[in-house]
Write a protein that holds these residues in place. Structure first.
Motif, mmCIF file in Angstrom:
data_model
loop_
_atom_site.group_PDB
_atom_site.id
_atom_site.type_symbol
_atom_site.label_atom_id
_atom_site.label_comp_id
_atom_site.label_asym_id
_atom_site.label_seq_id
_atom_site.Cartn_x
_atom_site.Cartn_y
_atom_site.Cartn_z
ATOM 1 N N ASP A 113 0.809 -1.212 0.000
ATOM 2 C CA ASP A 113 0.000 0.000 0.000
ATOM 3 C C ASP A 113 0.844 1.264 0.000
ATOM 4 N N GLY A 114 2.168 1.100 0.021
ATOM 5 C CA GLY A 114 3.046 2.259 0.018
ATOM 6 C C GLY A 114 3.288 2.811 1.406
ATOM 7 N N GLY A 115 3.772 1.979 2.305
ATOM 8 C CA GLY A 115 4.031 2.435 3.655
ATOM 9 C C GLY A 115 4.688 1.350 4.493
ATOM 10 N N LEU A 116 4.899 1.662 5.748
ATOM 11 C CA LEU A 116 5.472 0.736 6.714
ATOM 12 C C LEU A 116 4.429 0.412 7.771
ATOM 13 N N ARG A 117 4.392 -0.843 8.149
ATOM 14 C CA ARG A 117 3.471 -1.302 9.193
ATOM 15 C C ARG A 117 4.286 -1.766 10.391
ATOM 16 N N PHE A 118 4.083 -1.121 11.513
ATOM 17 C CA PHE A 118 4.832 -1.412 12.729
ATOM 18 C C PHE A 118 3.957 -2.223 13.683
ATOM 19 N N TRP A 119 4.533 -3.293 14.216
ATOM 20 C CA TRP A 119 3.886 -4.063 15.266
ATOM 21 C C TRP A 119 4.680 -3.818 16.542
ATOM 22 N N ILE A 120 4.146 -2.958 17.405
ATOM 23 C CA ILE A 120 4.821 -2.577 18.640
ATOM 24 C C ILE A 120 3.954 -3.027 19.803
ATOM 25 N N TYR A 129 4.418 6.334 3.235
ATOM 26 C CA TYR A 129 5.731 6.892 2.938
ATOM 27 C C TYR A 129 5.764 8.412 3.056
ATOM 28 N N ASP A 130 4.662 9.086 2.701
ATOM 29 C CA ASP A 130 4.691 10.544 2.746
ATOM 30 C C ASP A 130 4.638 11.089 4.162
ATOM 31 N N LYS A 131 4.460 10.199 5.158
ATOM 32 C CA LYS A 131 4.494 10.612 6.553
ATOM 33 C C LYS A 131 5.846 10.315 7.209
ATOM 34 N N ILE A 132 6.761 9.727 6.464
ATOM 35 C CA ILE A 132 8.086 9.425 6.999
ATOM 36 C C ILE A 132 9.000 10.629 6.770
ATOM 37 N N THR A 160 24.805 -1.917 18.631
ATOM 38 C CA THR A 160 25.787 -1.535 17.625
ATOM 39 C C THR A 160 25.199 -1.384 16.228
ATOM 40 N N ASP A 161 23.936 -1.754 16.040
ATOM 41 C CA ASP A 161 23.336 -1.672 14.701
ATOM 42 C C ASP A 161 21.827 -1.520 14.842
ATOM 43 N N GLY A 162 21.342 -0.340 14.508
ATOM 44 C CA GLY A 162 19.908 -0.090 14.577
ATOM 45 C C GLY A 162 19.522 1.034 13.647
ATOM 46 N N VAL A 163 18.233 1.316 13.585
ATOM 47 C CA VAL A 163 17.718 2.400 12.752
ATOM 48 C C VAL A 163 16.725 3.209 13.575
ATOM 49 N N ALA A 164 16.619 4.480 13.224
ATOM 50 C CA ALA A 164 15.615 5.369 13.796
ATOM 51 C C ALA A 164 14.730 5.858 12.664
ATOM 52 N N ILE A 165 13.433 5.706 12.822
ATOM 53 C CA ILE A 165 12.454 6.105 11.811
ATOM 54 C C ILE A 165 11.666 7.272 12.371
ATOM 55 N N LEU A 166 11.812 8.430 11.768
ATOM 56 C CA LEU A 166 11.134 9.643 12.208
ATOM 57 C C LEU A 166 9.929 9.886 11.323
ATOM 58 N N THR A 167 8.781 10.108 11.917
ATOM 59 C CA THR A 167 7.545 10.302 11.162
ATOM 60 C C THR A 167 6.862 11.595 11.604
ATOM 61 N N SER A 168 5.875 12.003 10.832
ATOM 62 C CA SER A 168 5.031 13.142 11.195
ATOM 63 C C SER A 168 3.705 12.697 11.779
ATOM 64 N N VAL A 169 3.586 11.402 12.092
ATOM 65 C CA VAL A 169 2.369 10.853 12.682
ATOM 66 C C VAL A 169 2.413 11.087 14.188
ATOM 67 N N GLY A 189 -5.723 21.363 25.162
ATOM 68 C CA GLY A 189 -5.443 22.772 24.973
ATOM 69 C C GLY A 189 -4.391 22.951 23.882
ATOM 70 N N PRO A 190 -3.304 23.669 24.176
ATOM 71 C CA PRO A 190 -2.251 23.834 23.161
ATOM 72 C C PRO A 190 -1.303 22.645 23.057
ATOM 73 N N LEU A 191 -1.442 21.681 23.954
ATOM 74 C CA LEU A 191 -0.531 20.539 23.980
ATOM 75 C C LEU A 191 -0.962 19.489 22.966
ATOM 76 N N ARG A 192 0.007 18.948 22.263
ATOM 77 C CA ARG A 192 -0.232 17.906 21.279
ATOM 78 C C ARG A 192 0.681 16.720 21.572
ATOM 79 N N CYS A 193 0.309 15.561 21.068
ATOM 80 C CA CYS A 193 1.166 14.390 21.218
ATOM 81 C C CYS A 193 2.433 14.582 20.397
ATOM 82 N N PRO A 194 3.582 14.150 20.893
ATOM 83 C CA PRO A 194 4.815 14.260 20.099
ATOM 84 C C PRO A 194 4.746 13.392 18.861
#
Length: 251
Positions: A113-120, A129-132, A160-169, A189-194
């Motif tokens: 579908d054009g994206g990543l699916r995380f099971w956490i 992808y456009d949110k990454i 010693t080996d990992g990745v960080a995935i930054l999103t706008s979600v 109020g003005p607070l939003r989730c990171p």
């Protein structure tokens, strides 16, 4: 004549002397329900799946020693009547186990579908992808916490080996389920989730994971789907230049 023919037919089917009723399917059978759910959810949309690398022996040894010390303190505290200490340590240990489960990245799927699916933990999160915002390698960092990326979900099973995935979600609080599509973002109020940031160690290595995601992004871009803005002319993933540490793959 007809009775002989019926007897021969029953003998061929192994039903000699038996008058068995037809099988009855119970719609409430848990096994049948589980099989049905498996068939419904396994829609073939997963192209590649990356599980987390196993914990190192050093980490397992430290965890074993930590639990041994915890049990020793409980054994020593009970005879002297330090019940408050026992309760506090038990609750603290429970929170530690819950944190590991909440931040356990079971696998990351690349979907058609054009994206990543995380099971956490027990939560499924789909990120197109456009949110990454960016992906970069992490190496030589603490496996439990990456200070430059806090707050983040996940941990490095291989420091010693990992990745960080930054999103706008927006990330999901641990006490709530992910928002349905189309619903407004949680706010107080003005607070939003990171923004959601996920850290994990792919079993095949961080570089291999980045290359596979990069190839799928390029393929999606060529087919005219979303996510093309994350792939530049050189075919590398656009990464966040503000993130610190690790190896970057900027274009």
């Amino acid at each position: 004549m007809y009775e002989s023919s019926d007897a021969q037919h029953m003998a061929d089917n192994g039903q000699v002397g038996l008058n068995l009723p037809p099988p009855v399917v119970d719609p409430d059978d848990p096994l049948l329900i589980a099989q049905t759910l498996t068939y419904v959810t396994d829609d073939g949309s997963v192209l590649l799946s990356f599980t987390s690398a196993p914990f190192s022996f050093a980490f397992k040894l430290r965890f074993f020693l930590f639990e041994a010390i915890f049990v020793a303190i409980l054994i020593a505290a009970v005879p002297v009547g330090a019940h408050g200490t026992v309760v506090s340590i038990s609750i603290g240990n429970l929170f530690v186990v819950a944190w590991f489960w909440y931040n356990s990245v079971r696998c990351v799927d690349i979907t058609s579908d054009g994206g990543l699916r995380f099971w956490i933990g027990n939560i499924e999160i789909d990120v197109p992808y456009d949110k990454i915002v960016g992906i970069h390698r992490l190496s030589g960092n603490c496996g439990i916490c990456s200070a430059a990326l806090l707050p983040h979900r996940g941990l490095l099973t291989n420091p010693t080996d990992g990745v960080a995935i930054l999103t706008s979600v927006p990330s999901t609080p641990f006490w709530a389920w992910p928002r349905s599509a189309g619903r407004p973002e949680r706010s107080l109020g003005p607070l939003r989730c990171p923004r959601l940031k996920i850290v994990f160690s792919p079993a095949g290595g961080g570089l291999n994971f980045i290359r596979e995601v990069e190839n799928e992004m390029r393929h999606t871009d060529e087919n005219g789907a979303s996510g093309g803005n994350r792939v530049a002319k050189g075919g590398k993933i656009q990464l966040d230049p503000a993130a610190k540490g690790g190896d970057f793959f900027d274009v």
